[in-house]
Design a protein around this motif. Structure first.
Motif, PDB file in Angstrom:
ATOM      1  N   ARG A  88     -11.210   5.449   0.178  1.00 29.57           N
ATOM      2  CA  ARG A  88      -9.964   4.677   0.154  1.00 29.57           C
ATOM      3  C   ARG A  88     -10.224   3.309  -0.486  1.00 29.57           C
ATOM      4  NH1 ARG A  88      -8.806   6.752   5.698  1.00 29.57           N
ATOM      5  NH2 ARG A  88      -7.146   8.261   5.403  1.00 29.57           N
ATOM      6  N   PRO A  89      -9.293   2.833  -1.281  1.00 26.57           N
ATOM      7  CA  PRO A  89      -9.508   1.526  -1.901  1.00 26.57           C
ATOM      8  C   PRO A  89      -9.415   0.402  -0.866  1.00 26.57           C
ATOM      9  CG  PRO A  89      -7.335   2.369  -2.442  1.00 26.57           C
ATOM     10  CD  PRO A  89      -8.056   3.459  -1.723  1.00 26.57           C
ATOM     11  N   THR A  90     -10.328  -0.574  -0.961  1.00 28.77           N
ATOM     12  CA  THR A  90     -10.340  -1.683  -0.009  1.00 28.77           C
ATOM     13  C   THR A  90      -9.697  -2.928  -0.601  1.00 28.77           C
ATOM     14  OG1 THR A  90     -12.555  -2.235  -0.767  1.00 28.77           O
ATOM     15  CG2 THR A  90     -12.387  -0.866   1.209  1.00 28.77           C
ATOM     16  N   VAL A  91      -9.626  -3.008  -1.918  1.00 30.04           N
ATOM     17  CA  VAL A  91      -9.045  -4.162  -2.592  1.00 30.04           C
ATOM     18  C   VAL A  91      -7.648  -3.772  -3.072  1.00 30.04           C
ATOM     19  CG1 VAL A  91      -9.348  -5.805  -4.485  1.00 30.04           C
ATOM     20  CG2 VAL A  91     -11.341  -4.845  -3.343  1.00 30.04           C
ATOM     21  N   ASP A 135       0.109  -2.641  -5.724  1.00 28.27           N
ATOM     22  CA  ASP A 135       0.255  -2.733  -4.275  1.00 28.27           C
ATOM     23  C   ASP A 135       1.150  -3.914  -3.903  1.00 28.27           C
ATOM     24  OD1 ASP A 135      -1.338  -0.546  -3.805  1.00 28.27           O
ATOM     25  OD2 ASP A 135      -3.181  -1.726  -3.664  1.00 28.27           O
ATOM     26  N   THR A 136       1.943  -3.731  -2.851  1.00 29.44           N
ATOM     27  CA  THR A 136       2.824  -4.793  -2.362  1.00 29.44           C
ATOM     28  C   THR A 136       1.989  -5.825  -1.603  1.00 29.44           C
ATOM     29  OG1 THR A 136       4.549  -3.136  -2.074  1.00 29.44           O
ATOM     30  CG2 THR A 136       4.902  -5.264  -1.020  1.00 29.44           C
ATOM     31  N   PRO A 137       2.168  -7.116  -1.871  1.00 26.26           N
ATOM     32  CA  PRO A 137       1.397  -8.142  -1.154  1.00 26.26           C
ATOM     33  C   PRO A 137       1.700  -8.110   0.351  1.00 26.26           C
ATOM     34  CG  PRO A 137       2.533  -9.085  -3.048  1.00 26.26           C
ATOM     35  CD  PRO A 137       3.022  -7.702  -2.900  1.00 26.26           C
ATOM     36  N   MET A 138       0.706  -8.449   1.176  1.00 21.51           N
ATOM     37  CA  MET A 138       0.839  -8.357   2.630  1.00 21.51           C
ATOM     38  C   MET A 138       1.894  -9.316   3.174  1.00 21.51           C
ATOM     39  SD  MET A 138      -0.808  -5.874   3.723  1.00 21.51           S
ATOM     40  CE  MET A 138      -0.602  -6.097   5.449  1.00 21.51           C
ATOM     41  N   GLU A 184       7.136  -9.656   6.129  1.00 21.26           N
ATOM     42  CA  GLU A 184       8.378 -10.431   6.188  1.00 21.26           C
ATOM     43  C   GLU A 184       9.467  -9.642   6.920  1.00 21.26           C
ATOM     44  OE1 GLU A 184      11.805 -11.966   3.113  1.00 21.26           O
ATOM     45  OE2 GLU A 184       9.778 -11.634   2.359  1.00 21.26           O
ATOM     46  N   LYS A 185      10.133 -10.314   7.866  1.00 24.53           N
ATOM     47  CA  LYS A 185      11.186  -9.675   8.645  1.00 24.53           C
ATOM     48  C   LYS A 185      12.490  -9.751   7.854  1.00 24.53           C
ATOM     49  CE  LYS A 185      12.972  -9.529  13.315  1.00 24.53           C
ATOM     50  NZ  LYS A 185      12.931 -10.110  14.641  1.00 24.53           N
ATOM     51  N   THR A 186      13.027  -8.579   7.503  1.00 24.83           N
ATOM     52  CA  THR A 186      14.229  -8.550   6.665  1.00 24.83           C
ATOM     53  C   THR A 186      15.470  -8.114   7.431  1.00 24.83           C
ATOM     54  OG1 THR A 186      13.688  -6.307   5.994  1.00 24.83           O
ATOM     55  CG2 THR A 186      12.939  -8.096   4.553  1.00 24.83           C
TER      56      THR A 186
END
Length: 159
Positions: A129-132, A137-140, A145-147
């Protein structure tokens, strides 16, 4: 693949890669081995060192030709998993333990009813599995963020 062939595909596979199996039909009947590969599209398995056939390979660019011995696929109905306690071929059933985990158990005449362990080879991932985070990929911070707020109804689309 036509619809007739698709109807005959095994939907719930009992054997997996790494299982100890006995060949119950064919020229290697009675011999045991380990499943090397499962070909689900053809309902077949390849057992290490069994069902050997001669393959004539023409010489090409970058490889040598000749007659090679290779393992041919065997139909999945012609192999049975070995019971880990008795060492005899048995049918496989599934059972849920008290903690909710699903396990395979041996069934049939002369079977011990013991749990068939999951092969170690399945626990090793072929591609890690990729670690980076990659470029797509969507930023954390956007993920966390609560939408939507359930109390106020903020974030609901206007219909």
């Amino acid at each position: 693949m036509g619809w007739k062939a698709a109807e005959k595909l095994i939907r719930h596979w009992k054997v997996v890669r790494g299982d100890n199996v006995m060949i119950i039909r064919g020229k290697d009947k009675g011999e045991t081995g380990v499943i090397k590969r499962v070909v689900r599209s053809q309902n077949r398995v390849i057992v290490e060192g069994k069902n050997l056939v001669k393959k004539h390979i023409k010489q090409g660019q970058g490889h040598e030709g000749g007659i090679f011995t290779v393992e041919a696929p065997i139909h999945a109905s012609n192999v049975q998993v070995l019971d880990p306690v008795t060492g005899k071929p048995c049918k496989i059933g599934t059972k849920y333990l008290e903690d909710g985990t699903k396990v395979r158990v041996s069934r049939g005449i002369g079977a011990s009813g013991s749990i068939i362990p999951r092969p170690e080879i399945l626990k090793i991932r072929v591609t890690p599995r990729p670690t980076v985070a990659g470029p797509k990929d969507t930023p954390m911070e956007l993920v966390r963020e609560k939408t939507y707020d359930a109390k106020t109804g903020r974030g609901m689309p206007e219909l």
